[in-house]
Design an enzyme around this catalytic site. Sequence first.
Site, PDB file in Angstrom:
ATOM      1  N   LYS A   1       0.838  -1.205   0.000  1.00  0.00           N
ATOM      2  CA  LYS A   1       0.000   0.000   0.000  1.00  0.00           C
ATOM      3  C   LYS A   1       0.872   1.254   0.000  1.00  0.00           C
ATOM      4  O   LYS A   1       1.678   1.467   0.910  1.00  0.00           O
ATOM      5  CB  LYS A   1      -0.906   0.013   1.235  1.00  0.00           C
ATOM      6  CG  LYS A   1      -2.039  -0.996   1.150  1.00  0.00           C
ATOM      7  CD  LYS A   1      -2.786  -1.083   2.457  1.00  0.00           C
ATOM      8  CE  LYS A   1      -3.990  -0.183   2.462  1.00  0.00           C
ATOM      9  NZ  LYS A   1      -4.759  -0.356   3.742  1.00  0.00           N
TER      10      LYS A   1
HETATM   11  C1  E4P Z   1      -8.214  -0.298   4.106  1.00  0.00           C
HETATM   12  O1  E4P Z   1      -7.396  -0.638   3.291  1.00  0.00           O
HETATM   13  C2  E4P Z   1      -8.259   1.028   4.711  1.00  0.00           C
HETATM   14  O2  E4P Z   1      -7.033   1.367   5.265  1.00  0.00           O
HETATM   15  C3  E4P Z   1      -9.386   1.114   5.726  1.00  0.00           C
HETATM   16  O3  E4P Z   1     -10.548   0.572   5.142  1.00  0.00           O
HETATM   17  C4  E4P Z   1      -9.638   2.513   6.258  1.00  0.00           C
HETATM   18  O4  E4P Z   1     -10.810   2.540   7.031  1.00  0.00           O
HETATM   19  P1  E4P Z   1     -11.220   3.751   7.977  1.00  0.00           P
HETATM   20  O5  E4P Z   1     -11.547   4.929   7.130  1.00  0.00           O
HETATM   21  O6  E4P Z   1     -12.380   3.240   8.743  1.00  0.00           O
HETATM   22  O7  E4P Z   1     -10.022   4.045   8.852  1.00  0.00           O
END
Ligand code: E4P
Length: 287
Positions: A113
């Site tokens: 990521k």
């Molecule tokens: C997933 O890859 C993301 O990092 C995650 O869904 C973020 O979620 P949030 O906005 O609830 O922190």
Amino acid sequence: MKPAGLKTRIFLDGGDPDETKQAIDLLGFLDGQTTNPTLISKNPEIRKHLDRGARFNEKEILAFYLDVVKKISTMIPQGSVSVEVYADLSTPADRMLAQGKEMFGWIPNAHIKFPTSKEGLKAAEQAIKERLRVNMTLCFSQEQAAAVYGATRGAKKGEVFVSPFIGRLDDRGENGMDLIANILKMYGKGDGHVEVLTASVRTLDHLLCAIKLGSDIITAPFTILKEWGEKGLPMPKDDYVYDRGKLTAIPYQDIDLSKKWQEYDIFHDLTVKGMERFSADWNALIK
Ligand code: E4P
């Protein structure tokens, strides 16, 4: 068991391998998992350590992340596990890439990521040339998704995910689901090399709507997968309509996908805020 007709892959969004096990037991399948620095910082073992007043050094926290990711990867060897690089607002692309290369070697099924920022896109462009798989996180606009498409041109299907964060758009009154629909429509004109991973899911309705829209992947927290499992893994019916309530619609933009990624307007304030939050949560673990 996977419901008949479900084409969307279902990922768990979390940083605790015990939840991975519970999700597999509950659903009877799991196609992958996404992690991020905030989710790792919420891991129960980390919390216990911090509650004792202890902190980690950088090596220790990375070793912990590696251990968590390995445990998860072993439980879903055919799936994908997203591992996020540390990126604050001053982290250059080469430092993101170096971390990404190291993390990619942690497990055989990693997606790395990178943030959908200028430096993150630069890192991803090079990562794809070096045959890493990437998941572009903190995406909040169609232009950013177009830039992801441009920066990763030439990648094979399965090598690139883009993660639009719908819950964080909802939080400020914009209908995050529209962004998913808009990106899917825009990518429909392309070669299909980027898969849409609906992220920041907050409700079962988000999950059902993303299935209905044909999102390639959805990542959802354990609580949502549990609710879905306990209700018998319902699928959206033919007449399913998502109720956006008071959320403002996000209009579709007709964007040409053939431009260079640098030509798109990739700035989004929520990407900046997201990078600040992820890096702060990570730094809070370190002595
Ligand atoms: C997933 O890859 C993301 O990092 C995650 O869904 C973020 O979620 P949030 O906005 O609830 O922190």
